[in-house]
Design a protein around this motif. Structure first.
Motif, short mmCIF file in Angstrom:
data_model
loop_
_atom_site.label_atom_id
_atom_site.label_comp_id
_atom_site.label_asym_id
_atom_site.label_seq_id
_atom_site.Cartn_x
_atom_site.Cartn_y
_atom_site.Cartn_z
N TYR A 281 0.84 -1.20 0.00
CA TYR A 281 0.00 0.00 0.00
C TYR A 281 0.88 1.25 0.00
CZ TYR A 281 -3.40 -3.45 1.65
OH TYR A 281 -4.19 -4.56 1.78
N ALA A 282 0.33 2.34 -0.52
CA ALA A 282 1.08 3.60 -0.53
C ALA A 282 0.13 4.78 -0.38
CB ALA A 282 1.86 3.73 -1.84
N ASN A 283 0.64 5.84 0.24
CA ASN A 283 -0.11 7.10 0.38
C ASN A 283 0.70 8.20 -0.30
OD1 ASN A 283 -0.25 9.82 2.10
ND2 ASN A 283 -2.26 8.85 2.22
N PRO A 284 0.05 9.01 -1.17
CA PRO A 284 0.79 9.97 -1.99
C PRO A 284 1.07 11.32 -1.33
CG PRO A 284 -1.51 10.00 -2.62
CD PRO A 284 -1.37 8.96 -1.55
N VAL A 285 0.59 11.53 -0.12
CA VAL A 285 0.65 12.85 0.50
C VAL A 285 1.93 13.03 1.30
CG1 VAL A 285 -0.53 14.47 2.05
CG2 VAL A 285 -1.87 12.89 0.62
N GLU A 286 2.49 14.23 1.22
CA GLU A 286 3.64 14.59 2.05
C GLU A 286 3.30 14.30 3.51
OE1 GLU A 286 6.87 15.99 3.95
OE2 GLU A 286 6.75 15.78 1.76
N PRO A 287 4.11 13.48 4.21
CA PRO A 287 3.76 13.05 5.57
C PRO A 287 3.39 14.17 6.54
CG PRO A 287 5.57 11.74 4.76
CD PRO A 287 5.33 12.80 3.72
N SER A 288 4.04 15.32 6.43
CA SER A 288 3.73 16.41 7.37
C SER A 288 2.37 17.03 7.12
CB SER A 288 4.81 17.50 7.28
OG SER A 288 4.79 18.12 6.00
N CYS A 289 1.76 16.72 5.97
CA CYS A 289 0.46 17.31 5.61
C CYS A 289 -0.61 16.26 5.42
CB CYS A 289 0.61 18.14 4.33
SG CYS A 289 1.74 19.53 4.48
N ARG A 290 -0.47 15.13 6.04
CA ARG A 290 -1.47 14.07 5.92
C ARG A 290 -2.70 14.35 6.78
NH1 ARG A 290 2.17 8.52 6.17
NH2 ARG A 290 2.64 8.38 3.93
N SER A 291 -3.84 14.06 6.23
CA SER A 291 -5.11 14.31 6.90
C SER A 291 -5.39 13.29 7.99
CB SER A 291 -6.24 14.27 5.87
OG SER A 291 -7.50 14.28 6.51
N TRP A 292 -5.94 13.75 9.10
CA TRP A 292 -6.45 12.85 10.13
C TRP A 292 -7.79 12.25 9.71
CZ3 TRP A 292 -6.25 15.40 15.68
CH2 TRP A 292 -4.91 15.56 16.07
N MET A 293 -8.50 12.95 8.83
CA MET A 293 -9.88 12.60 8.54
C MET A 293 -10.06 11.76 7.29
SD MET A 293 -11.85 14.20 10.92
CE MET A 293 -10.71 13.32 11.99
N ASN A 294 -9.24 11.99 6.27
CA ASN A 294 -9.40 11.30 4.98
C ASN A 294 -8.06 10.71 4.57
OD1 ASN A 294 -10.96 14.21 4.78
ND2 ASN A 294 -12.27 12.47 4.29
N VAL A 295 -8.00 9.40 4.51
CA VAL A 295 -6.74 8.71 4.24
C VAL A 295 -6.83 7.99 2.89
CG1 VAL A 295 -5.08 7.01 5.08
CG2 VAL A 295 -6.42 8.37 6.72
#
Length: 357
Positions: A281-295
């Protein structure tokens, strides 16, 4: 039938205790002999519901006395127009920060009413404070603290000096404490963290109420709704009532926004750890700006997306398909998503990777 864990971005799941209480009061609200849906919005019964909801929201968020709280229709999208209509007079120019799909929609609408300066534009991250190109003569600065589609969230509140800061908090309001006094206007559609669709909460500082662009309809003037205590027309009464039950749940069951923030941060960490600790699995968002609400997250093999969704559904994990503009998966874990639901998703993801990775 057992209830599912609904990861929808909105309308989103509501706390089960809220739905159960609404069920108990459906036919007869506190001995009135009628449902809230049948009440006059100007009757003493509903007026008491409305007053308590506002008082609880003010207490939860620490809303200062020089701010008005409005319960309106039209969704957050109507605020894309109401904000410039009410705040642009005398200036004609506003700053907007573009971090995703909802920012873009707000910008497009604002351009109908005045000049828009793009203070920053980013993708899958958020701009640093010193990267903001703010105008000295702007009527206001608008931003979207959390982008539901991209899963990008500001880790800070922008500093704008004496220029009012306007925030579309639809997907992050009530998820943690905030300092309301740092904002000129906060608005939020209800269907993510407040209640059911059909209601929009607007928190507006008193000095920003009154002047409007020429030709602004009465229903689009903040002063109209302030003067009428949100009763200028028939408001969405049942959505208002249910939102009040959510506020009561946050206060008395959860213990306030500090406690809610602890839970939300923990839920998000569990899910991001599952994504980051995997080669699947991978998440494309810069880690410092990752959402708590929408992953949002993707699978290593997109051909497995349909299988993932089908198998997740059999485990009562629903509405995980990513937005059509982004693809992949998206788990929205708003306040009402219990930690048990996130645990179940993480366990399923690990099992799916083991069988398909």
């Amino acid at each position: 039938m057992a209830r599912v864990f609904n990861f929808s971005a909105g309308p989103a799941m509501l706390p089960q205790v809220v739905i159960e209480r609404a069920r108990e009061e459906m036919l007869d609200w506190q001995g009135s002999g009628m449902s809230v849906m049948e009440m006059s919005h100007r009757g003493k019964e509903f007026m008491s519901i409305a007053a308590k909801a506002e008082a609880d929201l003010r207490e939860l968020m620490g809303i200062p006395s020089n701010y008005k709280v409005l319960f309106l229709q039209g969704g957050a999208s109507s605020q894309f127009a109401m904000v410039p209509m009410n705040l642009l007079p005398g200036k004609g120019r506003a700053d907007y920060i573009n971090t995703g799909s909802w920012s873009k929609k707000a910008i497009a609408e604002a351009k109908r009413y005045g000049q828009v300066n793009l203070a920053a534009e980013t993708s899958m991250t958020c701009p640093a404070q010193d990267a903001l190109q703010l105008s000295a003569d702007a009527a206001y600065v608008h931003y979207t603290p959390n982008e539901t589609i991209q899963g990008v969230e500001f880790p800070y509140v922008p500093e704008t000096g004496d220029i009012p800061l306007v925030a579309d908090m639809s997907s992050t309001i009530l998820s943690r404490p905030i300092d309301v006094s740092r904002f000129g206007v906060i608005y939020a559609g209800a269907q993510k963290n407040i209640g059911p669709a059909g209601l929009t909460v607007v928190i507006v500082r008193e000095d920003l109420i009154g002047e409007c662009l020429e030709g602004t309809p009465s229903m689009f003037q903040y002063k109209t709704h302030v003067d009428a205590d949100s009763m200028y027309n028939t408001p969405p009464t049942y959505a208002w009532y249910l939102s009040g039950l959510v506020f009561d749940w946050l206060k008395n069951d959860i213990g306030g926004l500090d406690k809610m923030a602890e839970i939300n941060e923990r839920k998000a960490k569990k899910l991001y750890d599952a994504v980051d600790g995997s080669g699947f699995y991978a998440n494309p968002v810069e880690p410092s700006c990752r959402s708590w609400m929408n992953v949002p997250f993707t699978l290593a093999n997109a051909d497995l997306d349909a299988t993932f969704l089908e198998e997740a559904g059999k485990q009562r994990l629903t509405t995980l398909k990513g937005h059509r503009s982004v693809g992949g998966m998206r788990a929205s874990i708003y306040n009402a998503m219990p930690e048990e639901g996130v645990d179940a998703l993480v366990a399923f993801m690990a099992d799916f990777e083991k069988r398909h990775g």
